[in-house]
Design a protein around this motif. Structure first.
Motif, PDB file in Angstrom:
ATOM      1  N   HIS A  50       0.808  -1.226   0.000  1.00  0.00           N
ATOM      2  CA  HIS A  50       0.000   0.000   0.000  1.00  0.00           C
ATOM      3  C   HIS A  50       0.829   1.259   0.000  1.00  0.00           C
ATOM      4  O   HIS A  50       0.280   2.356  -0.098  1.00  0.00           O
ATOM      5  N   TRP A  95       4.052   3.847   6.224  1.00  0.00           N
ATOM      6  CA  TRP A  95       3.343   4.790   5.344  1.00  0.00           C
ATOM      7  C   TRP A  95       4.162   6.018   4.939  1.00  0.00           C
ATOM      8  O   TRP A  95       3.591   7.087   4.731  1.00  0.00           O
ATOM      9  N   ASP A 417      -1.127  -8.009   4.957  1.00  0.00           N
ATOM     10  CA  ASP A 417      -1.687  -6.695   5.258  1.00  0.00           C
ATOM     11  C   ASP A 417      -0.753  -5.573   4.821  1.00  0.00           C
ATOM     12  O   ASP A 417      -1.181  -4.439   4.637  1.00  0.00           O
ATOM     13  N   GLN A 431      -4.134 -11.861  16.005  1.00  0.00           N
ATOM     14  CA  GLN A 431      -5.127 -11.126  16.809  1.00  0.00           C
ATOM     15  C   GLN A 431      -6.233 -12.071  17.294  1.00  0.00           C
ATOM     16  O   GLN A 431      -6.627 -12.038  18.460  1.00  0.00           O
TER      17      GLN A 431
ATOM     18  N   PRO B  87      -4.933  -2.386   4.812  1.00  0.00           N
ATOM     19  CA  PRO B  87      -4.665  -3.469   5.767  1.00  0.00           C
ATOM     20  C   PRO B  87      -5.896  -3.805   6.605  1.00  0.00           C
ATOM     21  O   PRO B  87      -6.803  -2.976   6.734  1.00  0.00           O
ATOM     22  N   SER B  88      -5.916  -5.011   7.184  1.00  0.00           N
ATOM     23  CA  SER B  88      -7.097  -5.393   7.967  1.00  0.00           C
ATOM     24  C   SER B  88      -6.975  -5.021   9.438  1.00  0.00           C
ATOM     25  O   SER B  88      -7.954  -5.095  10.161  1.00  0.00           O
ATOM     26  N   ASN B  89      -5.791  -4.598   9.897  1.00  0.00           N
ATOM     27  CA  ASN B  89      -5.656  -4.315  11.338  1.00  0.00           C
ATOM     28  C   ASN B  89      -5.968  -2.869  11.709  1.00  0.00           C
ATOM     29  O   ASN B  89      -6.221  -2.591  12.874  1.00  0.00           O
ATOM     30  N   TYR B  90      -5.898  -1.949  10.752  1.00  0.00           N
ATOM     31  CA  TYR B  90      -6.275  -0.551  11.019  1.00  0.00           C
ATOM     32  C   TYR B  90      -7.081  -0.047   9.829  1.00  0.00           C
ATOM     33  O   TYR B  90      -6.902  -0.532   8.709  1.00  0.00           O
ATOM     34  N   HIS B  92      -6.652   2.124   7.647  1.00  0.00           N
ATOM     35  CA  HIS B  92      -5.704   2.968   6.923  1.00  0.00           C
ATOM     36  C   HIS B  92      -5.759   2.616   5.446  1.00  0.00           C
ATOM     37  O   HIS B  92      -6.319   1.593   5.074  1.00  0.00           O
TER      38      HIS B  92
END
Lengths: 556, 98
Positions: A50, A95, A417, A431, B87-90, B92
């Motif tokens: 990303h 980021w 992710d 998690q 992402p799947s954790n936040y 964002h």
């Protein structure tokens, strides 16, 4: 700890200025991506799923409070307010924008940190026991040697284009907290019969596609020979290592294909040839470094307040049972701060949390912090009388989870992710496992258990050495998770065995639950850990609980 | 008989921002719904070449398999679904920004 001298500061400033100019030339089109990519990787800058990702080295996992505060500032100013601590004692920012990266590197340089050689086919960040300088069982603090290796390997002209990346880990203790047997070179400090400190040198370990436990190239290397001997190993690998096939390029394959005897012969030959060139300079440097890592002035005082708080506050008692380790100084403890709150992303800390930890280190911890390869933060030197205050501050910051070494203290790589190489996600699996066992309220009954999760075969999440390892794969366009059992990253290192067919993302959490509850039935007493039970019973009864349908068929 | 061509979009990362972008008929978008769906193999190859030539805008352009729907292209593979979302954790990335 080590503080940069004028040479280090000037070197880093020059390197950062070079990279700033390279970024400018990429943006104005003078450099193509093919030309720019190796330059950015040399400076720790990846392009991920990303966004860009900046990987900053935390040499041998050691930070002071000013450095931790700077990491927090960078997270807030140029990222999304958090950082991710990795299994190689690095911190990753997920980021950053390309234009900002030179400023981020300059900010890091202000506190003596950099991102050099956190990627590429070079000697990477040298990792060490996160209890270095504090552990009761330590022979010597391994950090002077780790810093010597950092200085020697940084921009080493012979080793900028190795066949593949090269990772060195150092443990100052015979108890291995640095996974030395799964590194290209592992150094484990031992004493010889005369009581002198030296190193057991292990080569050719590694996880990834072809997991291998390292082999002992010499059982005792005198400290004085360390640098020429390490240089000889890397030099032999540089010539002999395969460049024709990326998957056969790591030193573990070189050792496997040539045999440890042949490698030992070549290393000895090279060592004899180059030893003289070091001319004792390395030893002068090392003794200076030993001075800079001198232990802090430990205070004395009674620990009655600590004992009293344990009696009156059960939550504090539970936390101090799981999150403290034995310190070499009287009245002191090593505090492990868990970055594994149930349901949180393993290894992530917000800027505010980083500042809390920095403040605690400055106020109570002789200004020292450590990052562990298990993705937690350590306050290595804390007097027990200060523990109640530290606990209260950690609790207010969401950092007082009492789970070090337990089922929810999971190592997980960023997985799909974030990572461009990943084949499946890791973080949500970690998690969900942590949340599930928190619901079951069984964590403390289960006892020591290391679950490690990787989102691809490269094994950044160390799944091969997890007591329970989970590997995320892409099976025909669906995430699929394979379980390995019986791995161990300690001095008794072992690669886990694959349990059987993989599980879907929906099935993996119940499968882990069956496995762990099955262990509770199988253990001979509450003192027998998961790994001990596995070693006593073998894989069969664990496979039977993992695959009940198959077990029924076999029984029929 | 040759295998049926799976429709595709050209996707890449933006040079400066680093984030996921998709080719449109006239430029680039961050919203997959706006992306140009390529149903012809030769045309798709041509559009990829054109994308790759924009070296000072995009990095790592490639063709990603998509299913055309009324709401726009839908990723065939979960990796592209994550790239589209974040992402799947936040919360964002694209899921927070679009």
């Amino acid at each position: 700890m080590y503080h940069y001298n004028d040479f280090d500061t000037a070197f880093l400033a020059e390197r950062n200025a070079q990279f700033r100019a390279q970024v400018e030339r990429r943006i104005d089109g003078s450099l193509t991506e093919d030309e720019f990519k190796p330059l950015r990787l040399m400076n720790g800058l990846y392009l991920q799923l990303h966004a860009y990702m900046l990987r900053v080295a935390i040499p041998y996992g050691t930070l002071n409070s000013a450095q931790m505060r700077k990491l927090a500032e960078i997270a807030e100013r140029w990222d999304k307010g958090y950082g991710h601590f990795t299994t190689r004692q690095n911190i990753q920012y997920n980021w950053p924008k390309l234009r900002d990266v030179p400023d981020m590197l300059d900010a890091l340089a202000e506190v003596g940190l950099h991102a050099i050689q956190t990627s590429g086919n070079t000697i990477r960040n040298v990792t060490a026991d996160h209890f270095a300088g504090a552990a009761a069982d330590e022979v010597e603090d391994p950090r002077p040697v780790a810093e010597l290796l950092r200085q020697w390997s940084t921009d080493h002209p012979e080793f900028q284009f190795l066949p593949r990346k090269f990772k060195i880990a150092v443990s100052g203790s015979e108890v291995d907290r640095a996974v030395t047997k799964a590194h290209d070179i592992g150094l484990r400090m031992v004493r010889n019969d005369a009581g002198e400190p030296g190193f057991e040198v292990i080569v050719g370990g590694g996880l990834g596609r072809t997991p291998m436990i390292g082999k002992i190239i010499t059982p005792f290397l005198p400290k004085a020979d360390l640098l020429p001997y390490i240089e000889a190993i890397v030099s032999v690998y540089n010539l002999l290592g395969r460049r024709d096939n990326k998957y056969k390029a790591r030193i573990k394959i070189t050792v496997h294909e040539n045999g440890i005897e042949r490698i030992r012969e070549l290393v000895e030959e090279r060592f004899t040839a180059i030893k003289e060139q070091f001319a004792g300079f390395d030893q002068k440097l090392l003794s200076k470094l030993e001075t800079s890592f001198a232990p802090p002035a430990f205070k004395t005082g009674n620990t009655k307040g600590f004992e009293a708080a344990r009696l009156t506050n059960p939550a504090f008692a539970s936390w101090s049972d799981t999150n403290l380790s034995a310190h070499k100084a009287d009245g002191y403890a090593i505090v492990s701060i868990s970055l594994k709150a149930h349901g949180a992303t393993p290894g992530d800390a917000t800027a505010d949390q980083m500042r809390v930890m920095a403040d605690l280190a400055e106020t109570y911890g002789h200004d020292e912090l450590r990052i562990s390869h298990e993705q937690n933060v350590i306050l290595p030197h804390v007097h027990k009388s200060d523990l109640p205050a530290i606990y209260a501050a950690l609790r207010d910051a969401g950092l007082a989870t009492a789970n070090i070494g337990l089922v929810s203290d999971i190592i997980a790589c960023p997985g799909m992710d974030y990572c461009a190489l990943a084949t499946a996600r890791s973080i949500p699996i970690a998690q969900e496992i942590a949340e599930r066992f928190d619901e079951l309220k069984l964590e403390h009954d289960i006892g020591p258990l290391k679950i490690k999760i990787s989102g691809c075969i490269n094994a950044c999440g160390h799944h091969h050495v997890g007591h329970i390892g989970i590997l995320g794969l892409d099976r025909a366009g669906v995430e699929n998770y394979q379980i390995t059992l019986g791995g161990d990253g300690s001095e008794d290192a072992a690669i886990g065995e694959r349990a059987g067919p993989g599980f879907s993302a929906d099935e993996i959490i119940p499968a882990i639950e069956r496995l762990v509850l099955g262990y509770l039935d199988l253990r001979d007493s509450a003192d027998e850990t998961f790994l001990q039970a596995y070693r006593r019973l073998g894989a069969a009864p664990f496979k039977a609980v993992l695959y009940p349908d198959q077990a029924k068929q076999n029984a029929a | 008989m040759p295998r049926a061509f799976t429709p595709k979009v050209v996707t890449a990362n933006h040079l400066l921002e680093g984030d996921v972008i998709y080719q449109t008929a006239t430029g680039w978008t961050r919203d997959l719904a706006q992306a140009e769906i390529l149903e012809d193999e030769a045309h798709a190859e041509l559009r990829l070449v054109e994308a790759t030539q924009q070296r000072d805008v995009v990095v790592g352009a490639y063709l990603a398999d998509m299913e055309p729907t009324d709401a726009g292209p839908k990723p065939k593979h979960f990796r592209e679904a994550f790239r589209m979302r974040g992402p799947s954790n936040y919360s964002h990335g694209k899921q927070a920004e679009l």
